[in-house]
Structure formats: C-alpha cells, structure tokens
Design an enzyme around this catalytic site. Structure first.
Site, PDB file in Angstrom:
ATOM      1  N   ASP A  22       0.844  -1.274   0.040  1.00 19.90           N
ATOM      2  CA  ASP A  22       0.009   0.007   0.038  1.00 19.90           C
ATOM      3  C   ASP A  22       0.979   1.142   0.080  1.00 19.90           C
ATOM      4  O   ASP A  22       1.434   1.660   1.079  1.00 19.90           O
ATOM      5  CB  ASP A  22      -0.897   0.094   1.162  1.00 19.90           C
ATOM      6  CG  ASP A  22      -1.774   1.151   1.406  1.00 19.90           C
ATOM      7  OD1 ASP A  22      -1.949   2.098   0.436  1.00 19.90           O
ATOM      8  OD2 ASP A  22      -2.768   1.415   2.445  1.00 19.90           O
ATOM      9  N   ASP A  26      -4.474   3.683   2.266  1.00 22.41           N
ATOM     10  CA  ASP A  26      -5.663   3.502   2.310  1.00 22.41           C
ATOM     11  C   ASP A  26      -6.284   2.187   2.716  1.00 22.41           C
ATOM     12  O   ASP A  26      -7.249   1.964   2.741  1.00 22.41           O
ATOM     13  CB  ASP A  26      -6.679   3.964   1.095  1.00 22.41           C
ATOM     14  CG  ASP A  26      -6.190   3.156  -0.229  1.00 22.41           C
ATOM     15  OD1 ASP A  26      -5.279   2.352   0.105  1.00 22.41           O
ATOM     16  OD2 ASP A  26      -6.556   3.447  -1.108  1.00 22.41           O
ATOM     17  N   ASP A 203      -7.564 -13.918 -19.265  1.00 18.70           N
ATOM     18  CA  ASP A 203      -8.696 -14.779 -18.320  1.00 18.70           C
ATOM     19  C   ASP A 203      -9.541 -15.530 -18.954  1.00 18.70           C
ATOM     20  O   ASP A 203     -10.183 -15.143 -20.137  1.00 18.70           O
ATOM     21  CB  ASP A 203      -9.419 -13.399 -17.566  1.00 18.70           C
ATOM     22  CG  ASP A 203     -10.202 -13.782 -16.257  1.00 18.70           C
ATOM     23  OD1 ASP A 203      -9.608 -14.507 -15.375  1.00 18.70           O
ATOM     24  OD2 ASP A 203     -11.323 -13.357 -16.283  1.00 18.70           O
ATOM     25  N   GLU A 258      -5.591 -18.697 -19.295  1.00 20.06           N
ATOM     26  CA  GLU A 258      -6.203 -19.369 -18.146  1.00 20.06           C
ATOM     27  C   GLU A 258      -7.182 -20.464 -18.887  1.00 20.06           C
ATOM     28  O   GLU A 258      -8.547 -19.882 -19.166  1.00 20.06           O
ATOM     29  CB  GLU A 258      -6.855 -18.322 -17.165  1.00 20.06           C
ATOM     30  CG  GLU A 258      -7.549 -19.310 -16.023  1.00 20.06           C
ATOM     31  CD  GLU A 258      -8.675 -18.660 -15.210  1.00 20.06           C
ATOM     32  OE1 GLU A 258      -9.136 -18.946 -14.274  1.00 20.06           O
ATOM     33  OE2 GLU A 258      -9.452 -17.798 -15.864  1.00 20.06           O
TER      34      GLU A 258
HETATM   35  C1  GLC Z   1     -10.746 -16.158 -13.683  1.00 20.45           C
HETATM   36  C2  GLC Z   1     -10.061 -15.180 -12.639  1.00 20.45           C
HETATM   37  C3  GLC Z   1     -10.975 -15.144 -11.218  1.00 20.45           C
HETATM   38  C4  GLC Z   1     -12.345 -14.378 -11.867  1.00 20.45           C
HETATM   39  C5  GLC Z   1     -12.744 -14.981 -13.019  1.00 20.45           C
HETATM   40  C6  GLC Z   1     -13.961 -14.314 -13.731  1.00 20.45           C
HETATM   41  O1  GLC Z   1     -11.004 -17.406 -13.117  1.00 20.45           O
HETATM   42  O2  GLC Z   1      -8.949 -15.887 -12.130  1.00 20.45           O
HETATM   43  O3  GLC Z   1     -10.565 -14.448 -10.312  1.00 20.45           O
HETATM   44  O4  GLC Z   1     -13.079 -14.313 -10.993  1.00 20.45           O
HETATM   45  O5  GLC Z   1     -11.828 -15.371 -14.049  1.00 20.45           O
HETATM   46  O6  GLC Z   1     -13.222 -13.072 -14.360  1.00 20.45           O
END
Ligand code: GLC
Length: 508
Positions: A22, A26, A203, A258
């Site tokens: 941080d 905050d 993602d 991912e």
């Molecule tokens: C992926 C991300 C996760 C997120 C999801 C929706 O799985 O790693 O954190 O909630 O996508 O974007």
C-alpha cells in the site's frame, strides 16, 4: 537454431495488486506500493511479474469486471504509475504482464451501458442478448460461477431480454462473434503493447467462443458452472487472431491463457499448432493435485504426453488468487518447501503467487470481513513486509493477515538464511545457472513408493531431482552433489542416499 524465447526459461511472479503493498495509506495495495517493492523481486530473482487486473473497475469481482481496458483504476493509481513500474522493472531485467479479461466486461462498461439501453442500440450485438424462453425463464439452463447454482442469465426488465453472464450478473459476456467486439478488444491489447507491456495473462480463454445455438448443458452437469464447461471450437480462431496481434510486436510478447475446464478436452488444444496461446494454465489440475507421489507422477507424465508431441511448453503453478494456497492445502511448511523444489525444477515455466516465498497460509477471514462472492478471501490476504504491528501496511488492510505475520514476513525471513524465502532464492539462482533446469529435457526415473524422481539434461549439464512426498525417511539411490535441499540440509555435500521426511533435493 534461434534461441528459445525468454518466457520458456522465465520464472513469473503473480502480484494480486490489492494485497501486495500500500503506497497511498488507504489499506488497499496499489501501483506505488508495487513499485516500491520491486527490489524484493529483483533480490528474489524473478524474470517477470504478472499483475492481476489494474484497469478501471467497480470491483464487483475485484478487477475482473473491467469498465475501461485502457486506464488504471484510481484505487491503484494512474497510467503514469504503471509506466513507472514498467520502466523500473525493465531496468531490473524484469518483464511486466497484465491480466486481460476478454470474456466479459463490467456491467458499468460504457459498451454495456449502451448495449442495454435499447434493443436497437448499435452496441446491442456486442453482448449476448436473448428473448426469454416460452415460460418467461432464462434462454437455456447454463449456470453462473460463484454463489451456488444460479442462472447465467439476468433479465433486463426495460428491454425484456436476458443477457448472458457466465460469472456475476455484474460481468456480462461479450459476443466475440461480433467483428466490432474483436476489433475493439484487439485495440485494447495494442494500447498496452504500444506502452511496452511484455504480454498478458488472458482470463477465462476457454469461454470466448460460444456455441451459437446456445444449447442446454447436459442436465447432470448443470450443477457445474457453464464457465467450467464451455470449450467451443470457435475459440481457436479467436485465439489465432489474438496471437497475430501480439506477434506483430517485437520483443517476444507472450500470451498465457487461463483454461479452467472441469469436463471435456484438455488444455493442449489451446496451444493450437503453435499459433494460439504461447503458454496455457491447465486449471484446476495445476492447483489442486494433492500432495501425493503417485498423483504428481501421473500429472507430470500427463503433461509431457499431451504437450511434448505438439512441441508445446508447459506451465507449472501451485497457488493463485482463486484457490486455497498450497501451504494450506498440503498442510505444513516442510511440504511447501518440497513443493517449491518440485515447482521450480520441472520442465516448463513456473508461476509463483506472491507470498508463497514466505510460506504463507491462507488467512482465516471472519464472516464479518468476508468480501469475495466466490469465497476466495483467504488466499488474497495482504503480504506482510515487516515484523512490527501493521507489517509494512500504513493502514488496516482490506483483509486480515495470514497467520504469524510477526514471524512470517519479508524482513524477518530475509534475515534468516535458513528460511523458506532463502530457499526460493537459491532455487531461482540454481535455475538461472543451469541450462538443464531452465530449459532442458526431462525424464521421469523409477523411484521408491512415495518419491518422484526425474532428470533434467541440456548437453553436458545434468540435474537429478528427488521429491519425498512422505513424512518418513526413504532410501532412494541417486548420485551427485546436493545443490539445493528443501530443508537446506547437506547442500554442497555428496548425496548420502536417503531423503529425509518431506525432503526434496536437486543434485548436480
Ligand atoms: C478467472 C479469474 C477469477 C475471476 C474469473 C472471472 O477465473 O482468475 O479471479 O473471478 O476469471 O473473471
């Protein structure tokens, strides 16, 4: 032969910016905080950082709900702060990856605001809108991720249609069949590539292409969120086009995707013919394989069998911001140490999750402080930097610390050469110095029950790795000098033929 791209031999370090450091006082981590801690990462020896999303966001899913892909959320700072991180990181030889969220936007993104305004909006077709089923219910039986099975559709009363959200209702899915969406999203990639970003973690890539008929999921699979089932052919053309955007830039920019599938094809298809993603996470197997020699041996063999024939390079990961930390799952620091050897000595690109180098467990988050709709607060606890109260956080952080912050913090562990933090540093240094560990071939070797053994070779450089998954000593024949031991025992001396309980070693 051209030399291998940097990301094949790199170690990537994932920062969850809300919880890293941080700089503004905050209680929420930010970019100035990250910038001030780059020396920790340089000292540790990582090659790249991946920042979880820092874009403008209402934070319904803590940044994975993006309202502007080309700006930094004020909570984290400004574009200038990000530019400064990139410059400072590059000056230390560290590359910077951003977390790009193409499957859905925030419901506050101007695109969605326009899209929902009327059925005739020019952006209506940017998202997935459908009429209600004959009974007035959702258009199909898909369920959303998070918070128990609930429909992946929300009715917009004003326009009388449902929109698709495979995650929260605040995360409407884009329609990647629409060429304007493709062009607009490519432009967001170019925006960052032009600013010197070295690549992206992408993602939910397996969500991008949807079956245009939107068929029901098989009834027996309905309890599984559709996001973990969606694996449609059309995604691959979308990925090839993304790859062309990225490859048009110099400097070996990288796409790591991912892939989180509970049923269906494996992750291997997402590498395409070397023309889709450069690297792929095979989740959930990657983060949920239990601490068991037979399971890990099978997983290592599976990864080799699926990826080696297509020339694809594996990734290895034990923890991230979506799953309990492996220190918590595996149950002890000794195992977390052995797991570090495993992670950093396998053939492939390892991804570290900030805090694992401290051996952090998940925080125990009381109900009153829980914030995540997906129940993932525990692994997102703030990083403790110092032993003193506050642990380097100028204000009470947004989530509680993991256990033992007065002992398990960067300053205290840095002062102790026997700490897990120093083990990570020695492992990273050993990789850096060894072509075999960085990029060499890998062969599994026979080993006694409870032990996994493999060899890494590159030319005359050779390492043997032994991991004891049991809590008893195991005799295991192998020759060499102990270069790194998970418990630090015997380093620099000849290997004596027995592994201590939960011990892992790299022999040279
Ligand atoms: C992926 C991300 C996760 C997120 C999801 C929706 O799985 O790693 O954190 O909630 O996508 O974007």
């Amino acid at each position: 032969m051209p030399s291998a791209p940097w990301w094949r031999s790199a170690v990537v370090y994932q920062i969850y910016p809300l919880s890293f450091a941080d700089g503004s006082g905050d209680g929420v981590g930010d970019l100035r905080g990250v910038r001030a801690r780059l020396d920790h990462l340089a000292w540790l020896g990582v090659d790249a950082v991946w920042l979880s999303p820092i874009f403008r966001s209402p934070m319904a899913d803590f940044g994975y709900d993006v309202a502007d892909y080309c700006d930094v959320d004020p909570l984290f700072g400004s574009l200038a702060d990000l530019d400064a991180i990139v410059a400072d990181a590059h000056a230390r030889g560290i590359r910077v990856l951003l977390d790009w969220v193409p499957n859905h936007t925030s419901d506050r993104h101007p695109w969605f605001v326009e899209s929902r305004a009327s059925r005739s909006s020019p952006r209506r077709g940017w998202y997935v809108w459908r009429d209600p089923a004959p009974d007035g219910g959702p258009p199909n039986n898909w369920t959303a991720a998070f918070g128990g099975p609930s429909p992946a559709w929300t009715l917009d009363r004003a326009t009388g249609q449902y929109y698709l959200h495979t995650f929260l209702p605040a995360q409407p899915d884009l329609d990647w069949r629409n060429p304007d969406v493709v062009a607009a999203m490519h432009a967001t990639l170019r925006f960052w590539l032009d600013r010197g970003i070295d690549g992206f973690r992408v993602d939910v890539v397996h969500g991008l292409g949807k079956d245009p008929a939107l068929p029901d999921d098989p009834p027996e699979l309905v309890p599984i969120p559709h996001a973990a089932l969606n694996d449609h052919e059309s995604t691959h053309a979308i990925l090839r086009a993304l790859r062309r955007v990225v490859d048009a830039y110099p400097g070996e920019r990288v796409l790591v995707g991912e892939v989180y599938l509970l049923v269906g094809k494996t992750h291997a298809s997402y590498y395409g013919r070397g023309d889709e993603l450069h690297l792929v996470f095979e989740l959930p197997a990657a983060v949920l394989t239990p601490w068991d020699a037979a399971e890990w041996r099978a997983r290592i063999a599976h990864v080799a069998a699926t990826l080696e024939p297509i020339g694809a390079w594996p990734t290895w990961v034990l923890s991230n911001h979506d799953t309990p930390r492996h220190r918590t799952r595996f149950g002890s620091e000794a195992r977390a140490r052995a797991a570090a050897v495993l992670l950093l000595a396998l053939r492939g690109t390892p991804f570290l999750y900030a805090g694992e180098e401290l051996g952090l467990e998940d925080a125990v988050v009381p109900l009153a402080r829980a914030v995540d709709p997906g129940g993932r607060d525990g692994c997102r606890a703030p990083i403790p930097w110092t032993p003193a109260p506050g642990h380097g956080w100028p204000a009470e952080p947004w989530l509680p610390f993991a256990p033992e912050p007065a002992r398990r913090n960067v300053e205290t562990l840095r002062a102790d050469p026997s700490s897990i933090l120093h083990l990570y540093r020695r492992l990273l240094a050993a990789r850096r110095a060894s072509p075999a560990l960085r990029a060499g071939d890998q062969t599994l070797r026979p080993a006694p029950d409870g032990v996994v053994a493999w060899e890494r070779t590159a030319g005359t450089d050779r390492r043997t790795v032994l991991v004891n998954f049991t809590d008893r000593a195991v005799a295991c024949a192998a020759a060499g000098t102990v270069e790194v031991a998970s418990d630090g025992e015997g380093e620099g001396r000849p290997y004596a033929g027995t592994l201590a309980p939960d011990q892992a070693v790299v022999l040279r």
